[in-house]
Motif scaffolding. Structure first.
Motif, PDB file in Angstrom:
ATOM      1  N   ASN A  28       0.814  -1.211   0.000  1.00  0.00           N
ATOM      2  CA  ASN A  28       0.000   0.000   0.000  1.00  0.00           C
ATOM      3  C   ASN A  28       0.852   1.268   0.000  1.00  0.00           C
ATOM      4  N   LYS A  29       2.118   1.128  -0.357  1.00  0.00           N
ATOM      5  CA  LYS A  29       3.000   2.293  -0.433  1.00  0.00           C
ATOM      6  C   LYS A  29       2.999   2.842  -1.849  1.00  0.00           C
ATOM      7  N   VAL A  30       2.711   4.124  -1.963  1.00  0.00           N
ATOM      8  CA  VAL A  30       2.622   4.779  -3.267  1.00  0.00           C
ATOM      9  C   VAL A  30       3.602   5.950  -3.310  1.00  0.00           C
ATOM     10  N   LEU A  31       4.319   6.061  -4.421  1.00  0.00           N
ATOM     11  CA  LEU A  31       5.219   7.189  -4.630  1.00  0.00           C
ATOM     12  C   LEU A  31       4.565   8.156  -5.612  1.00  0.00           C
ATOM     13  N   ILE A  32       4.362   9.387  -5.172  1.00  0.00           N
ATOM     14  CA  ILE A  32       3.750  10.418  -6.007  1.00  0.00           C
ATOM     15  C   ILE A  32       4.851  11.285  -6.603  1.00  0.00           C
ATOM     16  N   LEU A  33       4.862  11.386  -7.929  1.00  0.00           N
ATOM     17  CA  LEU A  33       5.880  12.171  -8.627  1.00  0.00           C
ATOM     18  C   LEU A  33       5.288  13.501  -9.071  1.00  0.00           C
ATOM     19  N   ILE A  34       5.898  14.585  -8.632  1.00  0.00           N
ATOM     20  CA  ILE A  34       5.424  15.928  -8.952  1.00  0.00           C
ATOM     21  C   ILE A  34       6.377  16.569  -9.959  1.00  0.00           C
ATOM     22  N   THR A  35       5.830  17.031 -11.091  1.00  0.00           N
ATOM     23  CA  THR A  35       6.646  17.705 -12.103  1.00  0.00           C
ATOM     24  C   THR A  35       6.357  19.207 -12.079  1.00  0.00           C
ATOM     25  N   GLY A  36       6.952  19.939 -13.004  1.00  0.00           N
ATOM     26  CA  GLY A  36       6.851  21.398 -12.981  1.00  0.00           C
ATOM     27  C   GLY A  36       5.625  21.963 -13.659  1.00  0.00           C
ATOM     28  N   SER A  37       4.443  21.486 -13.299  1.00  0.00           N
ATOM     29  CA  SER A  37       3.195  22.008 -13.855  1.00  0.00           C
ATOM     30  C   SER A  37       2.281  22.470 -12.728  1.00  0.00           C
ATOM     31  N   PHE A  38       1.725  23.681 -12.886  1.00  0.00           N
ATOM     32  CA  PHE A  38       0.801  24.218 -11.891  1.00  0.00           C
ATOM     33  C   PHE A  38      -0.643  23.777 -12.138  1.00  0.00           C
ATOM     34  N   PHE A  39      -0.932  23.139 -13.274  1.00  0.00           N
ATOM     35  CA  PHE A  39      -2.301  22.933 -13.722  1.00  0.00           C
ATOM     36  C   PHE A  39      -3.141  22.173 -12.688  1.00  0.00           C
ATOM     37  N   GLU A  40      -4.138  22.864 -12.111  1.00  0.00           N
ATOM     38  CA  GLU A  40      -5.075  22.280 -11.133  1.00  0.00           C
ATOM     39  C   GLU A  40      -4.350  21.546 -10.008  1.00  0.00           C
ATOM     40  N   LEU A  41      -3.136  21.995  -9.687  1.00  0.00           N
ATOM     41  CA  LEU A  41      -2.326  21.258  -8.719  1.00  0.00           C
ATOM     42  C   LEU A  41      -2.948  21.252  -7.325  1.00  0.00           C
ATOM     43  N   ASP A  42      -3.525  22.381  -6.901  1.00  0.00           N
ATOM     44  CA  ASP A  42      -4.139  22.423  -5.567  1.00  0.00           C
ATOM     45  C   ASP A  42      -5.277  21.413  -5.452  1.00  0.00           C
ATOM     46  N   GLU A  43      -6.095  21.312  -6.509  1.00  0.00           N
ATOM     47  CA  GLU A  43      -7.206  20.357  -6.497  1.00  0.00           C
ATOM     48  C   GLU A  43      -6.683  18.921  -6.488  1.00  0.00           C
ATOM     49  N   LYS A  44      -5.597  18.704  -7.205  1.00  0.00           N
ATOM     50  CA  LYS A  44      -5.033  17.356  -7.262  1.00  0.00           C
ATOM     51  C   LYS A  44      -4.376  16.961  -5.946  1.00  0.00           C
ATOM     52  N   ILE A  45      -3.814  17.936  -5.240  1.00  0.00           N
ATOM     53  CA  ILE A  45      -3.265  17.659  -3.903  1.00  0.00           C
ATOM     54  C   ILE A  45      -4.389  17.211  -2.970  1.00  0.00           C
ATOM     55  N   LYS A  46      -5.543  17.862  -3.067  1.00  0.00           N
ATOM     56  CA  LYS A  46      -6.694  17.446  -2.257  1.00  0.00           C
ATOM     57  C   LYS A  46      -7.109  16.024  -2.615  1.00  0.00           C
ATOM     58  N   GLU A  47      -7.047  15.706  -3.897  1.00  0.00           N
ATOM     59  CA  GLU A  47      -7.385  14.356  -4.352  1.00  0.00           C
ATOM     60  C   GLU A  47      -6.416  13.328  -3.775  1.00  0.00           C
ATOM     61  N   LEU A  48      -5.151  13.692  -3.730  1.00  0.00           N
ATOM     62  CA  LEU A  48      -4.138  12.783  -3.209  1.00  0.00           C
ATOM     63  C   LEU A  48      -4.289  12.566  -1.704  1.00  0.00           C
ATOM     64  N   LYS A  49      -4.831  13.553  -1.014  1.00  0.00           N
ATOM     65  CA  LYS A  49      -5.063  13.398   0.427  1.00  0.00           C
ATOM     66  C   LYS A  49      -6.052  12.276   0.717  1.00  0.00           C
TER      67      LYS A  49
END
Length: 246
Positions: A28-49
């Motif tokens: 159940n360990k997941v690695l999240i990779l973040i690249t240099g795009s701002f597109f809807e990033l705040d909403e996606k962070i909420k999704e990842l939570k």
């Protein structure tokens, strides 16, 4: 300190080390990779939570550009990851592959997807995505960020086609598509194996259960949802597990 107390302390220390090791090897360990795009990033962070709310341990990996242009400290504070990886960890790819069952890319860029599709593994994120695909491990990608550059949609038909070609290639290589609103369902339950019911009155009826195909093995419902007795019976008959979102 008496011998019994010393023995208990030693055993406790060993137990903690074993538990820590088991945690590092968890499926159940997941690695999240973040690249240099701002597109809807705040909403996606909420999704990842939502992943963390369902007992999935996450770590974060940042591309070189992400470290330069994003507020990575805010992202780290928001997700409170087990570990944080950066560009220099390209030399640790082998161990990272062993430690994680899957990776998630919520904001992939043109630069990254083009490198992966062409097998160019000269950066941390592209190398890791390629390596996971190469090993036939799970790679979940939100491709929506590819359609916006510098805040604008693409107005060049040839470039738009090129982006679609890159996306299609990576999907054929094994990349699994996720979209905002279904991260948890796709990653936690698997492709084509779950449904989600959002009910305004939070009451799930027999009709709601019948609206889902037999291919759905799980149905995720919001916390506090009321399931009618007939809904429970029908789900049981069809072999569908009803999961309450936490």
């Amino acid at each position: 300190m008496n011998k019994n107390r010393l023995t208990l302390n030693v055993l406790d220390s060993i137990s903690k080390k074993i538990n820590k090791s088991n945690s590092l090897n968890s499926n159940n360990k997941v690695l999240i990779l973040i690249t240099g795009s701002f597109f809807e990033l705040d909403e996606k962070i909420k999704e990842l939570k939502r992943l963390k709310g369902n007992n999935i341990d996450i770590s974060l990996g940042f591309s070189f550009m992400a470290e330069k242009i994003l507020d990575i400290n805010n992202i780290i504070d928001s997700l409170n990851p087990l570990k944080v990886y950066r560009e220099e960890d390209i030399f640790n790819i082998h161990n990272i592959i062993k430690d994680y069952s899957k990776i998630v890319v919520p904001n992939i860029t043109i630069n990254t997807i083009s490198k992966v599709s062409l097998g160019m593994v000269d950066s941390f994120v592209s190398n890791l995505i390629w390596s996971f695909l190469y090993m036939n491990k799970e790679v979940y990608i939100d491709f929506t960020s590819l359609k916006t550059y510098m805040g604008e949609p693409c107005k060049n038909a040839e470039i738009d086609t090129m982006i679609d070609d890159y996306t299609s290639k990576v999907k054929k290589m094994g990349g699994l598509e996720i979209e905002k609103g279904n991260y948890l369902e796709k990653i936690f339950y698997g492709e084509n194996m779950s449904g989600k019911i959002d009910s305004l009155n939070k009451v799930i009826t027999e009709r709601d259960i019948m609206n889902y195909s037999n291919t759905n093995k799980f149905i995720l419902v919001p916390k506090g949802t009321i399931l009618t007795p007939l809904a429970k019976d029908r789900a049981k008959e069809r072999g569908i597990e009803i999961k309450i979102e936490t």
